[in-house]
Design a protein around this motif. Sequence first.
Motif, short mmCIF file in Angstrom:
data_model
loop_
_atom_site.label_atom_id
_atom_site.label_comp_id
_atom_site.label_asym_id
_atom_site.label_seq_id
_atom_site.Cartn_x
_atom_site.Cartn_y
_atom_site.Cartn_z
N ALA A 34 -61.83 78.24 -22.87
CA ALA A 34 -61.52 77.20 -21.89
C ALA A 34 -61.81 75.83 -22.46
O ALA A 34 -62.84 75.61 -23.12
N LYS A 35 -60.94 74.89 -22.21
CA LYS A 35 -61.06 73.55 -22.79
C LYS A 35 -62.32 72.83 -22.32
O LYS A 35 -62.88 72.01 -23.05
N GLN A 36 -62.79 73.13 -21.11
CA GLN A 36 -63.99 72.45 -20.62
C GLN A 36 -65.26 72.95 -21.31
O GLN A 36 -66.32 72.35 -21.16
N ASP A 37 -65.14 74.06 -22.06
CA ASP A 37 -66.29 74.55 -22.82
C ASP A 37 -66.37 73.77 -24.13
O ASP A 37 -65.42 73.77 -24.92
N PHE A 38 -67.50 73.13 -24.35
CA PHE A 38 -67.73 72.33 -25.56
C PHE A 38 -68.15 73.30 -26.67
O PHE A 38 -69.33 73.55 -26.87
N ILE A 39 -67.18 73.88 -27.36
CA ILE A 39 -67.46 74.98 -28.27
C ILE A 39 -67.95 74.48 -29.63
O ILE A 39 -67.50 73.45 -30.12
N ASP A 40 -68.87 75.24 -30.24
CA ASP A 40 -69.36 74.90 -31.58
C ASP A 40 -68.77 75.87 -32.59
O ASP A 40 -67.91 76.69 -32.27
N THR A 41 -69.22 75.77 -33.82
CA THR A 41 -68.64 76.57 -34.90
C THR A 41 -69.13 78.02 -34.88
O THR A 41 -68.65 78.83 -35.67
N GLU A 42 -70.07 78.35 -33.99
CA GLU A 42 -70.56 79.72 -33.89
C GLU A 42 -69.89 80.50 -32.76
O GLU A 42 -70.19 81.67 -32.55
N VAL A 43 -68.99 79.87 -32.02
CA VAL A 43 -68.34 80.54 -30.89
C VAL A 43 -67.52 81.73 -31.38
O VAL A 43 -67.01 81.73 -32.51
N ALA A 44 -67.43 82.76 -30.54
CA ALA A 44 -66.69 83.96 -30.93
C ALA A 44 -65.21 83.67 -31.11
O ALA A 44 -64.63 82.83 -30.42
N HIS A 45 -64.59 84.38 -32.04
CA HIS A 45 -63.14 84.29 -32.20
C HIS A 45 -62.45 84.66 -30.89
O HIS A 45 -62.84 85.59 -30.19
N ARG A 46 -61.42 83.91 -30.56
CA ARG A 46 -60.61 84.18 -29.37
C ARG A 46 -59.21 83.63 -29.63
O ARG A 46 -58.82 82.61 -29.07
N ILE A 51 -66.06 74.35 -40.06
CA ILE A 51 -66.14 73.00 -39.50
C ILE A 51 -64.84 72.69 -38.79
O ILE A 51 -63.76 73.11 -39.23
N TYR A 52 -64.95 71.99 -37.67
CA TYR A 52 -63.74 71.57 -36.96
C TYR A 52 -63.13 70.33 -37.61
O TYR A 52 -63.84 69.38 -37.92
N GLY A 53 -61.82 70.38 -37.79
CA GLY A 53 -61.09 69.24 -38.33
C GLY A 53 -60.64 68.35 -37.19
O GLY A 53 -59.58 68.57 -36.60
N VAL A 54 -61.46 67.36 -36.86
CA VAL A 54 -61.18 66.47 -35.74
C VAL A 54 -61.77 65.10 -36.07
O VAL A 54 -62.78 65.00 -36.77
N SER A 55 -61.12 64.05 -35.60
CA SER A 55 -61.63 62.70 -35.83
C SER A 55 -62.76 62.39 -34.84
O SER A 55 -63.14 63.23 -34.01
N ASP A 56 -63.29 61.19 -34.92
CA ASP A 56 -64.44 60.79 -34.10
C ASP A 56 -63.96 60.32 -32.72
O ASP A 56 -64.22 59.20 -32.29
N ASN A 115 -69.47 69.77 -33.93
CA ASN A 115 -69.61 69.99 -35.36
C ASN A 115 -71.06 69.88 -35.84
O ASN A 115 -71.30 69.80 -37.05
N SER A 116 -72.02 69.90 -34.94
CA SER A 116 -73.41 69.65 -35.36
C SER A 116 -73.93 70.69 -36.34
O SER A 116 -74.76 70.38 -37.19
N ARG A 117 -73.44 71.92 -36.26
CA ARG A 117 -73.89 72.97 -37.18
C ARG A 117 -73.26 72.82 -38.56
O ARG A 117 -73.64 73.56 -39.48
#
Length: 279
Positions: free
Chosen positions: A119-131, A202-207, A215-217
């Motif tokens: 879900a877009k409202q979930d602020f996902i990090d790089t450890e989130v499960a594949h979906r 790492i997520y490829g996204v601008s600031d 991307n903190s991890r």
Amino acid sequence: MMKKLVLTGAGGRLGSYLREPLSKLAEELVSSDILEDIGTLYPGERYVKADLADASAIHALLEGADMVVHFGAIGDEAPFEDILGPNIIGAYNVWEAAYQKGVRRVVYASSIHAVGMHAKQDFIDTEVAHRPDTFYGLAKCFAEDLGKMYWDKRGLESVHLRILSCAQVTSARALGTWLSYDDLIQLVTRAIDTPTVGFSVIYGVSDNDRAPVDNSRASHLGYRPRDNAEQFALDILAAEPLADSTDSAQMCHGGAFAAVDLGQSGQAQMSIVDDKKKV
């Protein structure tokens, strides 16, 4: 400076922006794609036509390479039979050739579509499960797991760049997902020049003020984006209709890819400007 750096997918839109900066990081940049040629070459660049699904061609391509930046693939959702060769078998061929040829690191163009049904409202990090949201996203999951296994079992480093939207901002979603070309170049450069990476995502996204991922991890990679899509917000939001909370394209991280049927183009539902760099 590296002796040999390989770039797959050099004939694509993102590859067109990577070729020049990558040519400055090695004595020789070997650019590859399935096109007959990619036009004028930069100093130190050489072009080799190679099919990712052809193991012998990929093993020859990676001979003597220090690193490979693997951006080659079908870049859209398609029937599984089409995805299988370049995106899945091709990824295996790159990793296996890299291992056999003593390549130090694979830098891989993964995608938000590996986790696109979150879900877009979930602020996902790089450890989130594949979906994954598509066969295309499923292939990205395969390559990420492949990279993890080759690190765990064989010590081959890899950085997986989960790119969100590296294209001109033409929608409200892109106000959060935009990755500028300058930030793309920085992202790939940091994936190459960071001394040790092990297995990294790492997520490829601008600031972007509205960036939907964390991307903190991945801070060890030293990627510090400089561009922000908020500069486009006023015009984009004025032209955008009200959001529909029943539309998967608006409610999931994968955008249009989350809403299309499996095997059907996601890009066909988007307004992607073809601003491929000309040499």
